[in-house]
Write a protein that holds these residues in place. Structure first.
Motif, PDB file in Angstrom:
ATOM      1  N   GLU A  71       0.669  -1.200  -0.031  1.00 40.54           N
ATOM      2  CA  GLU A  71       0.013   0.027   0.042  1.00 40.54           C
ATOM      3  C   GLU A  71       0.968   1.155  -0.032  1.00 40.54           C
ATOM      4  N   VAL A  72       0.647   2.158  -0.957  1.00 39.04           N
ATOM      5  CA  VAL A  72       1.514   3.404  -1.202  1.00 39.04           C
ATOM      6  C   VAL A  72       0.728   4.540  -0.868  1.00 39.04           C
ATOM      7  N   PHE A  73       1.054   5.226   0.028  1.00 34.43           N
ATOM      8  CA  PHE A  73       0.397   6.408   0.639  1.00 34.43           C
ATOM      9  C   PHE A  73       1.141   7.638   0.035  1.00 34.43           C
ATOM     10  N   GLY A  74       0.569   8.687  -0.418  1.00 35.96           N
ATOM     11  CA  GLY A  74       1.248   9.954  -0.860  1.00 35.96           C
ATOM     12  C   GLY A  74       0.374  11.044  -0.851  1.00 35.96           C
ATOM     13  N   LEU A  75       0.928  12.195  -1.044  1.00 35.00           N
ATOM     14  CA  LEU A  75       0.312  13.537  -0.839  1.00 35.00           C
ATOM     15  C   LEU A  75      -0.030  13.835  -2.195  1.00 35.00           C
ATOM     16  N   ASN A  76       0.030  13.224  -3.272  1.00 37.57           N
ATOM     17  CA  ASN A  76      -0.532  13.341  -4.790  1.00 37.57           C
ATOM     18  C   ASN A  76      -0.749  11.886  -5.223  1.00 37.57           C
ATOM     19  N   ALA A  77      -1.756  11.830  -6.087  1.00 36.32           N
ATOM     20  CA  ALA A  77      -1.747  10.386  -6.986  1.00 36.32           C
ATOM     21  C   ALA A  77      -0.484   9.995  -7.810  1.00 36.32           C
ATOM     22  N   ASP A  78       0.112  11.273  -8.417  1.00 35.89           N
ATOM     23  CA  ASP A  78       1.387  10.865  -9.158  1.00 35.89           C
ATOM     24  C   ASP A  78       2.422   9.992  -8.617  1.00 35.89           C
ATOM     25  N   SER A  79       2.722  10.582  -7.293  1.00 37.16           N
ATOM     26  CA  SER A  79       3.572   9.797  -6.281  1.00 37.16           C
ATOM     27  C   SER A  79       3.403   8.452  -6.195  1.00 37.16           C
ATOM     28  N   THR A  80       2.103   8.163  -5.702  1.00 40.66           N
ATOM     29  CA  THR A  80       1.849   6.751  -5.350  1.00 40.66           C
ATOM     30  C   THR A  80       1.987   6.078  -6.726  1.00 40.66           C
ATOM     31  N   LEU A  81       1.514   6.386  -7.768  1.00 42.10           N
ATOM     32  CA  LEU A  81       1.853   5.574  -8.902  1.00 42.10           C
ATOM     33  C   LEU A  81       3.195   5.104  -9.295  1.00 42.10           C
ATOM     34  N   LEU A  82       3.777   6.151  -9.370  1.00 41.66           N
ATOM     35  CA  LEU A  82       5.381   6.294  -9.789  1.00 41.66           C
ATOM     36  C   LEU A  82       5.898   5.122  -8.548  1.00 41.66           C
ATOM     37  N   LEU A  83       5.668   5.059  -7.263  1.00 39.41           N
ATOM     38  CA  LEU A  83       6.388   4.513  -6.353  1.00 39.41           C
ATOM     39  C   LEU A  83       5.742   3.088  -6.529  1.00 39.41           C
ATOM     40  N   ALA A  84       4.634   2.807  -6.680  1.00 39.38           N
ATOM     41  CA  ALA A  84       3.947   1.387  -7.009  1.00 39.38           C
ATOM     42  C   ALA A  84       4.667   0.851  -8.065  1.00 39.38           C
ATOM     43  N   GLU A  85       4.718   1.676  -9.016  1.00 40.15           N
ATOM     44  CA  GLU A  85       5.390   1.055 -10.389  1.00 40.15           C
ATOM     45  C   GLU A  85       6.871   0.560 -10.299  1.00 40.15           C
ATOM     46  N   ALA A  86       7.777   1.625  -9.293  1.00 37.62           N
ATOM     47  CA  ALA A  86       8.779   1.281  -9.175  1.00 37.62           C
ATOM     48  C   ALA A  86       9.094  -0.032  -8.319  1.00 37.62           C
ATOM     49  N   ILE A  87       8.198  -0.367  -7.623  1.00 36.28           N
ATOM     50  CA  ILE A  87       8.207  -1.401  -6.673  1.00 36.28           C
ATOM     51  C   ILE A  87       8.019  -2.782  -7.386  1.00 36.28           C
ATOM     52  N   ALA A  88       6.985  -2.508  -8.534  1.00 32.76           N
ATOM     53  CA  ALA A  88       6.559  -3.646  -9.169  1.00 32.76           C
ATOM     54  C   ALA A  88       7.714  -4.116 -10.144  1.00 32.76           C
ATOM     55  N   ASP A  89       8.649  -2.959 -10.704  1.00 37.72           N
ATOM     56  CA  ASP A  89       9.760  -3.326 -11.557  1.00 37.72           C
ATOM     57  C   ASP A  89      10.702  -3.693 -11.107  1.00 37.72           C
ATOM     58  N   GLU A  90      10.963  -3.364  -9.634  1.00 34.88           N
ATOM     59  CA  GLU A  90      11.927  -4.066  -8.660  1.00 34.88           C
ATOM     60  C   GLU A  90      11.852  -5.328  -8.576  1.00 34.88           C
ATOM     61  N   LEU A  91      10.747  -5.824  -7.989  1.00 36.18           N
ATOM     62  CA  LEU A  91      10.230  -7.258  -7.463  1.00 36.18           C
ATOM     63  C   LEU A  91      10.059  -8.201  -8.878  1.00 36.18           C
ATOM     64  N   GLU A  92       9.974  -7.469 -10.109  1.00 34.85           N
ATOM     65  CA  GLU A  92       9.729  -8.378 -11.458  1.00 34.85           C
ATOM     66  C   GLU A  92      11.031  -8.742 -11.916  1.00 34.85           C
ATOM     67  N   ALA A  93      12.085  -7.917 -11.526  1.00 42.04           N
ATOM     68  CA  ALA A  93      13.406  -8.140 -12.259  1.00 42.04           C
ATOM     69  C   ALA A  93      13.894  -9.349 -11.747  1.00 42.04           C
ATOM     70  N   GLU A  94      14.940  -9.959 -12.458  1.00 43.82           N
ATOM     71  CA  GLU A  94      15.680 -11.174 -12.090  1.00 43.82           C
ATOM     72  C   GLU A  94      16.816 -10.605 -11.129  1.00 43.82           C
ATOM     73  N   PRO A  95      16.630 -10.861  -9.873  1.00 42.15           N
ATOM     74  CA  PRO A  95      17.749 -10.308  -8.665  1.00 42.15           C
ATOM     75  C   PRO A  95      18.996 -11.122  -8.976  1.00 42.15           C
ATOM     76  N   GLU A  96      20.175 -10.414  -8.793  1.00 41.78           N
ATOM     77  CA  GLU A  96      21.461 -10.812  -9.007  1.00 41.78           C
ATOM     78  C   GLU A  96      21.908 -11.360  -7.640  1.00 41.78           C
ATOM     79  N   ALA A  97      21.283 -11.176  -6.601  1.00 39.46           N
ATOM     80  CA  ALA A  97      21.958 -12.148  -5.462  1.00 39.46           C
ATOM     81  C   ALA A  97      20.955 -12.349  -4.349  1.00 39.46           C
ATOM     82  N   SER A  98      21.045 -12.891  -3.349  1.00 38.20           N
ATOM     83  CA  SER A  98      20.238 -13.136  -2.282  1.00 38.20           C
ATOM     84  C   SER A  98      20.348 -12.006  -1.292  1.00 38.20           C
ATOM     85  N   ILE A  99      19.170 -11.768  -0.479  1.00 43.49           N
ATOM     86  CA  ILE A  99      19.451 -10.577   0.468  1.00 43.49           C
ATOM     87  C   ILE A  99      19.143 -11.408   1.714  1.00 43.49           C
ATOM     88  N   ALA A 100      20.133 -11.177   2.805  1.00 44.37           N
ATOM     89  CA  ALA A 100      20.096 -11.683   4.108  1.00 44.37           C
ATOM     90  C   ALA A 100      19.542 -13.239   4.087  1.00 44.37           C
TER      91      ALA A 100
END
Length: 139
Positions: A71-100
């Motif tokens: 759930e992305v909360f922002g002060l305008n609709a544009d900021s929530t869409l941009l951040l949600a898209e960035a999250i999707a792009d990051e998690l859809e990408a093939e990661p190079e390494a494991s984390i923790a």
């Protein structure tokens, strides 16, 4: 898995550069939005919808296929869409390494990003966008 996902998103510049900050960290948290200060927006709340534990006949497996809500909360609709898209792009990408100690497979958008409505919070108008993703990991 939950902590590794949060760590992954905070470490991804394309995501953290769009997020507000709380306590010097990107405002990406598990289960709660930590602050209502203007500097904390946009903020992301990560929630486990379905933990996705997989079992065989003798025990729980190291592979998990979980459903996560962002759930992305922002002060305008544009900021929530941009951040949600960035999250999707990051998690859809093939990661190079494991984390923790958690190795990620490519995430899949289950639903969204979709509009989650607008609410008033004192003098602020808060916009919300919802993204559900299926994430498979191996520990």
């Amino acid at each position: 898995m939950e902590f590794a996902l949060r760590q992954r998103l905070r470490a991804a510049e394309a995501v953290s550069d769009l997020a507000g900050t709380v306590g010097g960290e990107a405002a990406i948290d598990i289960g709660e939005r930590k602050s209502n200060n203007v500097s904390a927006f946009p903020a992301v709340v990560q929630t486990v919808v379905e933990p996705g534990r997989i079992y065989n006949q003798s025990r729980r497996q190291g592979t998990r296929k979980g459903l996560f809500r962002y759930e992305v909360f922002g002060l305008n609709a544009d900021s929530t869409l941009l951040l949600a898209e960035a999250i999707a792009d990051e998690l859809e990408a093939e990661p190079e390494a494991s984390i923790a100690g958690v190795r990620f497979q490519r995430g899949i958008i289950f639903a969204g990003p979709r509009n989650g409505g607008v609410e008033a919070l004192g003098d602020l108008t808060i916009h919300r966008r919802i993204l559900d993703m299926e994430i498979t990991t191996k520990t």
